[in-house]
Design a protein around this motif. Sequence first.
Motif, PDB file in Angstrom:
ATOM      1  N   TYR A 150      51.254  38.057  38.695  1.00  0.00           N
ATOM      2  CA  TYR A 150      50.040  38.264  37.860  1.00  0.00           C
ATOM      3  C   TYR A 150      48.869  37.116  38.057  1.00  0.00           C
ATOM      4  N   ALA A 151      49.308  36.072  37.739  1.00  0.00           N
ATOM      5  CA  ALA A 151      48.574  34.848  37.730  1.00  0.00           C
ATOM      6  C   ALA A 151      47.976  34.600  39.168  1.00  0.00           C
ATOM      7  N   TYR A 152      49.021  34.843  40.004  1.00  0.00           N
ATOM      8  CA  TYR A 152      48.715  34.406  41.643  1.00  0.00           C
ATOM      9  C   TYR A 152      47.574  35.465  42.104  1.00  0.00           C
ATOM     10  N   VAL A 153      47.725  36.532  41.622  1.00  0.00           N
ATOM     11  CA  VAL A 153      46.740  37.663  42.089  1.00  0.00           C
ATOM     12  C   VAL A 153      45.276  37.413  41.458  1.00  0.00           C
ATOM     13  N   ALA A 154      45.335  37.014  39.835  1.00  0.00           N
ATOM     14  CA  ALA A 154      44.185  36.722  39.207  1.00  0.00           C
ATOM     15  C   ALA A 154      43.281  35.750  40.021  1.00  0.00           C
ATOM     16  N   HIS A 155      43.981  34.741  40.326  1.00  0.00           N
ATOM     17  CA  HIS A 155      43.465  33.512  40.890  1.00  0.00           C
ATOM     18  C   HIS A 155      42.914  33.734  42.598  1.00  0.00           C
ATOM     19  N   THR A 156      43.518  34.687  43.153  1.00  0.00           N
ATOM     20  CA  THR A 156      43.217  34.679  44.626  1.00  0.00           C
ATOM     21  C   THR A 156      42.712  36.178  45.194  1.00  0.00           C
ATOM     22  N   ARG A 157      42.947  37.078  44.361  1.00  0.00           N
ATOM     23  CA  ARG A 157      42.182  38.261  44.813  1.00  0.00           C
ATOM     24  C   ARG A 157      40.806  38.522  44.217  1.00  0.00           C
ATOM     25  N   PRO A 158      39.982  38.573  45.031  1.00  0.00           N
ATOM     26  CA  PRO A 158      38.762  38.872  44.682  1.00  0.00           C
ATOM     27  C   PRO A 158      38.204  40.119  43.885  1.00  0.00           C
ATOM     28  N   GLN A 159      37.242  39.947  42.854  1.00  0.00           N
ATOM     29  CA  GLN A 159      36.919  41.358  42.309  1.00  0.00           C
ATOM     30  C   GLN A 159      36.161  42.374  43.283  1.00  0.00           C
ATOM     31  N   ASP A 160      35.925  43.408  42.676  1.00  0.00           N
ATOM     32  CA  ASP A 160      35.414  44.400  43.548  1.00  0.00           C
ATOM     33  C   ASP A 160      33.855  44.117  44.044  1.00  0.00           C
ATOM     34  N   ASP A 161      33.136  43.259  43.218  1.00  0.00           N
ATOM     35  CA  ASP A 161      31.882  42.503  43.883  1.00  0.00           C
ATOM     36  C   ASP A 161      32.095  41.415  44.886  1.00  0.00           C
ATOM     37  N   GLY A 162      33.355  40.990  44.996  1.00  0.00           N
ATOM     38  CA  GLY A 162      33.472  39.862  45.955  1.00  0.00           C
ATOM     39  C   GLY A 162      33.522  38.542  45.115  1.00  0.00           C
ATOM     40  N   THR A 163      33.348  38.460  43.835  1.00  0.00           N
ATOM     41  CA  THR A 163      33.439  37.199  43.117  1.00  0.00           C
ATOM     42  C   THR A 163      34.967  37.006  42.615  1.00  0.00           C
ATOM     43  N   MET A 164      35.228  35.604  42.157  1.00  0.00           N
ATOM     44  CA  MET A 164      36.491  35.191  41.760  1.00  0.00           C
ATOM     45  C   MET A 164      36.088  35.395  40.059  1.00  0.00           C
ATOM     46  N   ARG A 165      37.284  35.497  39.555  1.00  0.00           N
ATOM     47  CA  ARG A 165      37.517  35.622  38.258  1.00  0.00           C
ATOM     48  C   ARG A 165      37.553  33.907  37.762  1.00  0.00           C
ATOM     49  N   SER A 166      36.904  33.876  36.616  1.00  0.00           N
ATOM     50  CA  SER A 166      36.938  32.375  35.958  1.00  0.00           C
ATOM     51  C   SER A 166      38.148  32.021  35.244  1.00  0.00           C
ATOM     52  N   LEU A 167      38.435  30.700  35.082  1.00  0.00           N
ATOM     53  CA  LEU A 167      39.707  30.203  34.578  1.00  0.00           C
ATOM     54  C   LEU A 167      39.883  30.787  33.198  1.00  0.00           C
ATOM     55  N   THR A 168      38.630  30.781  32.300  1.00  0.00           N
ATOM     56  CA  THR A 168      38.631  31.214  30.958  1.00  0.00           C
ATOM     57  C   THR A 168      39.238  32.766  31.057  1.00  0.00           C
ATOM     58  N   GLN A 169      38.485  33.514  31.899  1.00  0.00           N
ATOM     59  CA  GLN A 169      38.848  34.862  31.921  1.00  0.00           C
ATOM     60  C   GLN A 169      40.512  35.155  32.122  1.00  0.00           C
ATOM     61  N   ILE A 170      40.902  34.391  33.076  1.00  0.00           N
ATOM     62  CA  ILE A 170      42.321  34.453  33.593  1.00  0.00           C
ATOM     63  C   ILE A 170      43.140  34.420  32.167  1.00  0.00           C
ATOM     64  N   ALA A 171      42.882  33.007  31.638  1.00  0.00           N
ATOM     65  CA  ALA A 171      43.389  32.688  30.586  1.00  0.00           C
ATOM     66  C   ALA A 171      43.516  33.682  29.085  1.00  0.00           C
ATOM     67  N   GLU A 172      42.448  34.204  28.864  1.00  0.00           N
ATOM     68  CA  GLU A 172      42.390  35.094  28.015  1.00  0.00           C
ATOM     69  C   GLU A 172      43.053  36.385  28.356  1.00  0.00           C
ATOM     70  N   ALA A 173      43.016  36.746  29.431  1.00  0.00           N
ATOM     71  CA  ALA A 173      43.741  37.970  29.920  1.00  0.00           C
ATOM     72  C   ALA A 173      45.364  37.666  29.789  1.00  0.00           C
ATOM     73  N   MET A 174      45.794  36.277  30.047  1.00  0.00           N
ATOM     74  CA  MET A 174      47.313  36.218  29.874  1.00  0.00           C
ATOM     75  C   MET A 174      47.731  35.749  28.562  1.00  0.00           C
ATOM     76  N   GLY A 175      46.743  35.469  27.700  1.00  0.00           N
ATOM     77  CA  GLY A 175      47.299  35.275  26.251  1.00  0.00           C
ATOM     78  C   GLY A 175      47.492  33.740  26.100  1.00  0.00           C
ATOM     79  N   HIS A 176      46.816  32.911  26.850  1.00  0.00           N
ATOM     80  CA  HIS A 176      47.079  31.305  26.504  1.00  0.00           C
ATOM     81  C   HIS A 176      45.701  30.739  26.775  1.00  0.00           C
ATOM     82  N   ASP A 177      45.478  29.304  26.296  1.00  0.00           N
ATOM     83  CA  ASP A 177      44.165  28.681  26.554  1.00  0.00           C
ATOM     84  C   ASP A 177      43.982  28.264  28.083  1.00  0.00           C
ATOM     85  N   PRO A 178      42.741  27.810  28.317  1.00  0.00           N
ATOM     86  CA  PRO A 178      42.643  27.521  29.819  1.00  0.00           C
ATOM     87  C   PRO A 178      43.449  26.206  30.271  1.00  0.00           C
ATOM     88  N   ASP A 179      43.825  25.245  29.283  1.00  0.00           N
ATOM     89  CA  ASP A 179      44.303  24.053  29.561  1.00  0.00           C
ATOM     90  C   ASP A 179      45.849  24.414  29.884  1.00  0.00           C
TER      91      ASP A 179
END
Length: 422
Positions: free
Chosen positions: A371-400
């Motif tokens: 899940y983490a790998y895909v979140a970091h490497t698979r573009p969204q539908d609009d071609g942009t990438m998810r931010s580190l904060t967005q991924i961390a929030e979705a996974m339930g931990h802090d950005p650090d």
Amino acid sequence: MSATESWVKEFRYAIKSKIGSGWQVSNDRGNMRLLVGNKKEGFSSINLPFAWQKDQWPDAFDFIRIGAEAYLESNKKIPLKTAFKLTKQTSTEIQLDWERALVNYRKANSFAIGEATWKKKHLPVLEGVMEYMNRTKHKPENAKTLCKKVLNEYKHGQYKKLIGWQFGTQMRRHMRISLNKFLNYCVREEDFPSYWLPPELSMEERLSNNQVKTNKRIGYPLTDFQINRLVEAFDFNPDNEQAQKWKFAVQLCAVFGLRPEELRHLVIRNKHSKKPELWCTYQKQNSRVRERQLLGLKVLDLDGTPFDWSEGLIGRLAAGEKLPEIPKGKGGQNLGQYLRRRSVSGCWEVLCHEAQSEGLELTPYSFRHRYAYVAHTRPQDDGTMRSLTQIAEAMGHDPDTNLKSYARFQNKNLTKVFDRVG
């Protein structure tokens, strides 16, 4: 001038002005050593039950003052060691109640430390403390000696076959942290003398800590195609109810990046609306994240289309599809045990070999790593990438934490931004 030099100077001045010029203290391999005498008549010396630390010198001074009075009252006719042995017997050490301190410590941490964690990561080392401190002879005289005895010599485990905890292991690190917490509690809350404060890490312990960090295993992110192979393996026995429950669990872990333990904490909100939401109420210890909405990343076939089973998972859960019953704290253990069973073990074993060929290790957390790998490497539908904060929030931990665990996934496409050199 450093802070250490400052307190040493203050300590030595107090001894000279209040006790006498013939009394000195020095650092003897991390412990305090007391010297008495002069160059003409010679010196006598003894080790004191105090570590060479700033927070221990006030108690050490009182200890020296009482022992010095006994020594001088005898006109120096009794040995220095004998005078201070009498001091030790009349000090507050004789009143220390380690059993009561342990009971009070458990009560004070009953909410912060769960029963399973207490039995596995606290009680083993604290039983060692009780064994050494309840002896009638040859008790450790300070925290430094006690820690060495418990961590290196205490016989524990089934049939008392294990001796201490091996340097460079996670378990030794857990035991040392648990022991330090208990000793800090004893001094802060039970009024134990300061020489029972945990000692500073030795060079050997520091090196072993670095080894623990270096040897931390690197989790293998399963590919989407590998996950589908595993899902299909569950269908070799479609009538097995337990297999279908674990199949559903694997699908949820893969699509929502769940920790296996979080399978016990799933709730549906807005159940009767057009868009029900899946939430996780699990709170990891020492984490500020109390709950989070689970946001999926579909498992895709080689042509980029989602596998049928990776859609509609929330609806299946809302409709009452069952998950396996998992005891508290056993999520990863139970999932791992099932994946190694006969029904799916053949496929799981093949995937383990595929991970090993890349120098990595396959574990029940590999669905979350995917899940983490895909979140970091698979573009969204609009071609942009998810931010580190967005991924961390979705996974339930802090950005650090995200950066520490998954920074390697941010560099997967590193070769694309540099020139190819043949």
